[in-house]
Every structure is written in C-alpha cells, then in structure tokens.
Enzyme design. Sequence first.
Site, PDB file in Angstrom:
ATOM      1  CG  ASP A 139      -3.585   4.435  -2.741  1.00 11.76           C
ATOM      2  OD1 ASP A 139      -2.877   3.519  -2.273  1.00 11.76           O
ATOM      3  OD2 ASP A 139      -4.615   4.851  -2.184  1.00 11.76           O
TER       4      ASP A 139
ATOM      5  CG  ASP B  81      -1.942   1.127   1.176  1.00 16.80           C
ATOM      6  OD1 ASP B  81      -2.063   1.783   0.126  1.00 16.80           O
ATOM      7  OD2 ASP B  81      -2.612   1.359   2.196  1.00 16.80           O
TER       8      ASP B  81
END
Length: 322
Positions: A202, A4
Amino acid sequence: MILDTGSDVTWVQCAPCERCYHQLNPIFNPNSSSSYSPLSCDSPLCESLDQSQCSNGDNCLYQVEYGDGSFTVGDFVTETVTLGTDSVTGIAIGCGHNNQGLFTGAAGVLGLGGGSLSFTAQLNTTSFSYCLVDYGSESASTLEFDTPFPSNAVTAPLRFNPNYDTFYYVELVGIGVAGELLPIPESVFQLDHDGNGGFIVDSGTAVTMLQNEVYNLLRDAFKRETERLPAAEGVSILDTCYDLSTMTNVAVPIVSFHFPEGKVLELPAISYLIPVDSEGTFCFAFAPTNSTVSIIGNFQQQRTRVSFDLDNSLVGFSVDSC
C-alpha cells in the site's frame, strides 16, 4: 497527486470549494474543461461506488473515507486524462468539493488499487509500476504503464482477496534482521479462507504496519543490534528512535523481506531509519497494528521500483531502479 495502491477512486480538488485543504498547484475548475461530464445516478460507474447518492436531480455524488480519517466528497464525473502525449477519454474521477486530511499539498489521489473503478482498471492495463523518491526529495516520483519488470526485480506471487478486491496481497514468508530470520510462523502473513489476514502493498500508508507480536519481534531484534546508538523519545506511532545528532556515520542492521523460492528483498537503510525532525532524531519506520492485515508502507517502498504484473499475478521490487 498521491499514488495510492490501497484505494480505487481517483479524485482531484475542484472549484467551487465548500472546504478544501491547501494544495501546491491551482485547484481544478470544471468550467474550464470541455470534456468534463457529470455521471448520472443510474450509471454503472456510479453504482460501482461503495458510497454514493444523488444530487441536483440525477447527478452522482461520491464519498471516500480513508483509514487515517481523511475524506473527500463531491461529484462523480468522467474526464479526459492525458498521460504524456496519450489521451484517454471517459475516465471516471471524483471532483472533490469537500476534502480534508493528510494530503500534503497534493491535488488529489490517483487510485491504483485492484477494483473496477481504479485508474489501472479503467486503462485496461496489464501491468504498471512506480518508483517513489525519498521523502523530502525535490525529484518527482514516476509511474509507468505496460512496461516489463526490471531485470534485477525481486519477484513474489501476488494474491487477490475476493472480499476486498482493492488490495494487492503479496506472499511473504518471513522477515529478517542482520541476516537472521525472525521466528515468525509463515501462517501469520497468509490470507485465510474467510479473507482475513495477509500482507498488502500500500503506497498510501506511511510506514509498514505489522501485527503486534510480529512488530515486537522485529523491534526487539533491531534494538539488540543497535544498542550502542543513543536512544531518543518515541514520536507518534514510532516507538524506537535514536539521537544521531553527533554522529556522521551510522551502521544499522539490514532489514529484509523474504518471499517464496528463497527470494529476498534487502531494504535500503534510508527506508526504515528515517529523520523525524531537523535535530538529528531518527526513528525505526515500522509500527504495530491490532488489525490482522499487515502492510508494506510507503517509506519501505522508497528508492524501489514496485512493479505489478496483473496478468501473471506477480509483484516485483527493484531497489535503486528509479
């Protein structure tokens, strides 16, 4: 673990579980580790957390909440982490005893953001890259540290926001469909002086999110180029879908991201026309958002090595370099 780039705190599910979701591998038991060490509440690492409190005397507790409502709560500790044959001591991680959300069987989250608590910051690495395999693939995605950009990388400037040091902002100048740039002002994708707006990379967000007016332009251009494909009902946040159950070969227009100096990243079709069921329904994997921040999401990064050169503030995209 889930890679992440949109968060900093690394955590794993830990026994004993107050509430844990189902994961594929055994849940980590701190009692089996000789290097597990709780952090005190007055430690600099604990004080760096956005949300923390004390428990059991002087032990640091952490809490992380994600944009989709997922969360993790537990003890903030240090551990020895081994990458290949290299061990790194004193890495701050969360030992999550209460975890709920869309973590799809993973043991936890590897926080690769730009903040001081991220895994990359704690390793003092100057560069890292990852390559995400296709959704549903039985192969493993890969993560590398301190490796050079692939020679075929499409590079773009990396920007940092002093108000949100976690996020990696890429300088985007346009989006194209079928070789034609959409009529979008460049200012739409730029950070303003107050730290609003911008376009972030992201890996923890499923699909690319675009401001409403930008999304509408992209969707409408894509639909014009695919008007001969049989339409299907939308699924969740994906409003442009097709019934391809009777088709063996499907041609779709190329979607491309345009960066400064004329550099163009053409996305593989499999990363933006994605299956959503076993019946042959495929959806256009972009979605609108009311936020001023746009996001290059996970699906659009699949089959692509995404490289971050932190020293030189560059991000590189290398399609089919996994």
